[in-house]
Design a protein around this motif. Sequence first.
Motif, PDB file in Angstrom:
ATOM      1  N   MET A   1       0.833  -1.201   0.000  1.00  0.00           N
ATOM      2  CA  MET A   1       0.000   0.000   0.000  1.00  0.00           C
ATOM      3  C   MET A   1       0.869   1.253   0.000  1.00  0.00           C
ATOM      4  SD  MET A   1      -3.082  -0.990   2.654  1.00  0.00           S
ATOM      5  CE  MET A   1      -3.652   0.712   2.650  1.00  0.00           C
ATOM      6  N   THR A   2       0.423   2.271  -0.723  1.00  0.00           N
ATOM      7  CA  THR A   2       1.120   3.553  -0.761  1.00  0.00           C
ATOM      8  C   THR A   2       0.456   4.497   0.226  1.00  0.00           C
ATOM      9  OG1 THR A   2       1.647   3.252  -3.107  1.00  0.00           O
ATOM     10  CG2 THR A   2       1.829   5.485  -2.211  1.00  0.00           C
ATOM     11  N   SER A   3       1.200   4.982   1.204  1.00  0.00           N
ATOM     12  CA  SER A   3       0.654   5.914   2.187  1.00  0.00           C
ATOM     13  C   SER A   3       0.485   7.290   1.566  1.00  0.00           C
ATOM     14  CB  SER A   3       1.567   6.006   3.402  1.00  0.00           C
ATOM     15  OG  SER A   3       2.780   6.658   3.054  1.00  0.00           O
ATOM     16  N   LEU A   4      -0.296   8.149   2.224  1.00  0.00           N
ATOM     17  CA  LEU A   4      -0.446   9.516   1.724  1.00  0.00           C
ATOM     18  C   LEU A   4       0.881  10.272   1.757  1.00  0.00           C
ATOM     19  CD1 LEU A   4      -2.173  11.772   0.595  1.00  0.00           C
ATOM     20  CD2 LEU A   4      -2.853  12.346   2.940  1.00  0.00           C
ATOM     21  N   PRO A   5       1.681  10.196   2.838  1.00  0.00           N
ATOM     22  CA  PRO A   5       2.989  10.875   2.782  1.00  0.00           C
ATOM     23  C   PRO A   5       3.854  10.412   1.615  1.00  0.00           C
ATOM     24  CG  PRO A   5       2.458  10.296   5.048  1.00  0.00           C
ATOM     25  CD  PRO A   5       1.404   9.649   4.188  1.00  0.00           C
ATOM     26  N   ALA A   6       3.821   9.110   1.302  1.00  0.00           N
ATOM     27  CA  ALA A   6       4.617   8.613   0.174  1.00  0.00           C
ATOM     28  C   ALA A   6       4.077   9.132  -1.151  1.00  0.00           C
ATOM     29  CB  ALA A   6       4.636   7.085   0.185  1.00  0.00           C
ATOM     30  N   LEU A   7       2.749   9.212  -1.279  1.00  0.00           N
ATOM     31  CA  LEU A   7       2.134   9.719  -2.504  1.00  0.00           C
ATOM     32  C   LEU A   7       2.481  11.193  -2.708  1.00  0.00           C
ATOM     33  CD1 LEU A   7       0.257   9.445  -4.929  1.00  0.00           C
ATOM     34  CD2 LEU A   7      -1.687   9.763  -3.383  1.00  0.00           C
TER      35      LEU A   7
ATOM     36  N   LEU B   1      -5.820   9.167   9.881  1.00  0.00           N
ATOM     37  CA  LEU B   1      -4.968   8.544   8.878  1.00  0.00           C
ATOM     38  C   LEU B   1      -4.003   7.567   9.543  1.00  0.00           C
ATOM     39  CD1 LEU B   1      -4.054  11.573   6.612  1.00  0.00           C
ATOM     40  CD2 LEU B   1      -4.896   9.390   5.735  1.00  0.00           C
ATOM     41  N   ASP B   2      -3.788   6.431   8.913  1.00  0.00           N
ATOM     42  CA  ASP B   2      -2.794   5.492   9.430  1.00  0.00           C
ATOM     43  C   ASP B   2      -1.391   6.066   9.346  1.00  0.00           C
ATOM     44  OD1 ASP B   2      -4.429   3.452  10.267  1.00  0.00           O
ATOM     45  OD2 ASP B   2      -4.361   2.379   8.372  1.00  0.00           O
ATOM     46  N   ALA B   3      -1.091   6.804   8.284  1.00  0.00           N
ATOM     47  CA  ALA B   3       0.233   7.402   8.098  1.00  0.00           C
ATOM     48  C   ALA B   3       0.055   8.880   7.793  1.00  0.00           C
ATOM     49  CB  ALA B   3       0.982   6.707   6.964  1.00  0.00           C
ATOM     50  N   ARG B   4       0.692   9.726   8.601  1.00  0.00           N
ATOM     51  CA  ARG B   4       0.529  11.175   8.439  1.00  0.00           C
ATOM     52  C   ARG B   4       1.836  11.929   8.644  1.00  0.00           C
ATOM     53  NH1 ARG B   4      -0.537  13.256  13.827  1.00  0.00           N
ATOM     54  NH2 ARG B   4      -1.690  15.019  12.979  1.00  0.00           N
ATOM     55  N   GLU B   5       2.956  11.232   8.640  1.00  0.00           N
ATOM     56  CA  GLU B   5       4.242  11.845   8.940  1.00  0.00           C
ATOM     57  C   GLU B   5       4.580  12.938   7.930  1.00  0.00           C
ATOM     58  OE1 GLU B   5       3.855   8.604   8.333  1.00  0.00           O
ATOM     59  OE2 GLU B   5       3.812   7.807  10.370  1.00  0.00           O
ATOM     60  N   ALA B   6       4.955  14.107   8.456  1.00  0.00           N
ATOM     61  CA  ALA B   6       5.477  15.231   7.658  1.00  0.00           C
ATOM     62  C   ALA B   6       4.443  15.845   6.722  1.00  0.00           C
ATOM     63  CB  ALA B   6       6.712  14.801   6.856  1.00  0.00           C
ATOM     64  N   LEU B   7       3.162  15.502   6.863  1.00  0.00           N
ATOM     65  CA  LEU B   7       2.146  16.116   6.013  1.00  0.00           C
ATOM     66  C   LEU B   7       1.900  17.568   6.439  1.00  0.00           C
ATOM     67  CD1 LEU B   7      -0.615  13.354   5.715  1.00  0.00           C
ATOM     68  CD2 LEU B   7       1.016  14.076   3.952  1.00  0.00           C
ATOM     69  N   HIS B   8       1.730  18.450   5.462  1.00  0.00           N
ATOM     70  CA  HIS B   8       1.293  19.807   5.770  1.00  0.00           C
ATOM     71  C   HIS B   8      -0.113  19.705   6.365  1.00  0.00           C
ATOM     72  CE1 HIS B   8       0.032  23.973   5.270  1.00  0.00           C
ATOM     73  NE2 HIS B   8       1.288  24.295   4.998  1.00  0.00           N
ATOM     74  N   PRO B   9      -0.436  20.477   7.428  1.00  0.00           N
ATOM     75  CA  PRO B   9      -1.758  20.373   8.054  1.00  0.00           C
ATOM     76  C   PRO B   9      -2.917  20.565   7.079  1.00  0.00           C
ATOM     77  CG  PRO B   9      -0.296  21.671   9.435  1.00  0.00           C
ATOM     78  CD  PRO B   9       0.439  21.415   8.157  1.00  0.00           C
ATOM     79  N   GLU B  10      -2.748  21.435   6.085  1.00  0.00           N
ATOM     80  CA  GLU B  10      -3.824  21.654   5.106  1.00  0.00           C
ATOM     81  C   GLU B  10      -4.006  20.440   4.212  1.00  0.00           C
ATOM     82  OE1 GLU B  10      -2.837  26.438   4.992  1.00  0.00           O
ATOM     83  OE2 GLU B  10      -2.486  25.219   3.210  1.00  0.00           O
ATOM     84  N   VAL B  11      -2.911  19.798   3.852  1.00  0.00           N
ATOM     85  CA  VAL B  11      -2.985  18.581   3.040  1.00  0.00           C
ATOM     86  C   VAL B  11      -3.681  17.478   3.822  1.00  0.00           C
ATOM     87  CG1 VAL B  11      -1.600  16.776   1.942  1.00  0.00           C
ATOM     88  CG2 VAL B  11      -0.983  19.181   1.637  1.00  0.00           C
ATOM     89  N   GLU B  12      -3.319  17.321   5.094  1.00  0.00           N
ATOM     90  CA  GLU B  12      -3.951  16.303   5.933  1.00  0.00           C
ATOM     91  C   GLU B  12      -5.444  16.567   6.092  1.00  0.00           C
ATOM     92  OE1 GLU B  12      -3.640  14.326  10.415  1.00  0.00           O
ATOM     93  OE2 GLU B  12      -2.257  15.926   9.831  1.00  0.00           O
ATOM     94  N   LEU B  13      -5.813  17.830   6.336  1.00  0.00           N
ATOM     95  CA  LEU B  13      -7.219  18.149   6.544  1.00  0.00           C
ATOM     96  C   LEU B  13      -8.044  17.868   5.299  1.00  0.00           C
ATOM     97  CD1 LEU B  13      -9.174  19.381   8.684  1.00  0.00           C
ATOM     98  CD2 LEU B  13      -8.960  21.514   7.410  1.00  0.00           C
ATOM     99  N   MET B  14      -7.540  18.218   4.125  1.00  0.00           N
ATOM    100  CA  MET B  14      -8.292  17.939   2.901  1.00  0.00           C
ATOM    101  C   MET B  14      -8.426  16.444   2.682  1.00  0.00           C
ATOM    102  SD  MET B  14      -9.175  20.913   1.949  1.00  0.00           S
ATOM    103  CE  MET B  14      -9.947  20.499   0.384  1.00  0.00           C
TER     104      MET B  14
END
Length: 258
Positions: free
Chosen positions: A1-7, A165-178
């Motif tokens: 699986m590709t996490s959101l931080p990796a994407l 989110l299962d993986a949220r490392e280093a995400l910008h808060p706005e990216v995570e919220l969307m």
Amino acid sequence: MTSLPALIAATRPDGDGEFHALVPDNWLQGRTCYGGVSAALAVHAARQAHPDLPPLRSAQIAFVGPLAGAIALRPTLLRQGRNAAFVRVEIVGEAGLGLSATFVFMRERESVIVQEADPAPVAAPAPDDVVTGGLAEVAFTQNFRFRDHSPAEARPPRWLRWVRLDAREALHPEVELMAIGDALPPAALRLAPARVPLSSLTWQVDLLGAIPANESGWWLLHAAADQAGAGGSSQRMAIWDGAGRQVATQMQSVALFG
């Protein structure tokens, strides 16, 4: 699986003002990319193209068509003023235009008008609380954990659910919220006697200020249907962070295919 931080990390500029990404199968919702992630990628592209933007304040998003596989993101600065900037981002895939978003980035200012938003109606899950994973038949939900508080017979029909989110490392808060904000099923689904196809058409997100740090990673999502019929539904939505602070209000138009 590709996490959101990796994407997000794999999304690259091409030198001509476009950004390119590959939507993996685990972020699909049916035959298209989950709307929250396509919006998150759009915010990321806007910020990468224009690093000095102030905080995100509003997003108007149209889900025009399906997005899957290789996609191109095209950010355009529409206007830059002293306090606000408007940025349009279009995402194009093999089937053509899939998403068109207009983001408003605006600096905070002193205001003589002040009204506090409502606090979260339920507390965030404790670290040792039992939470559920996603649905196997809805691929993108496998990237989240959920804790449901939805009343079974609520009228109007609504969802109330903690999401993380299962993986949220280093995400910008706005990216995570969307990415989080569109994770609930449409509230009108609770009126259906059986599972029916639905699809988001438009989504408006209004942020109530700069997004505070959310150490727990839990976000409380609420969606309530105002109306359903004639092939569509309109719903109002809200988001609180793990500390119970309301961070956004939302509206969404949903197409009903059954």
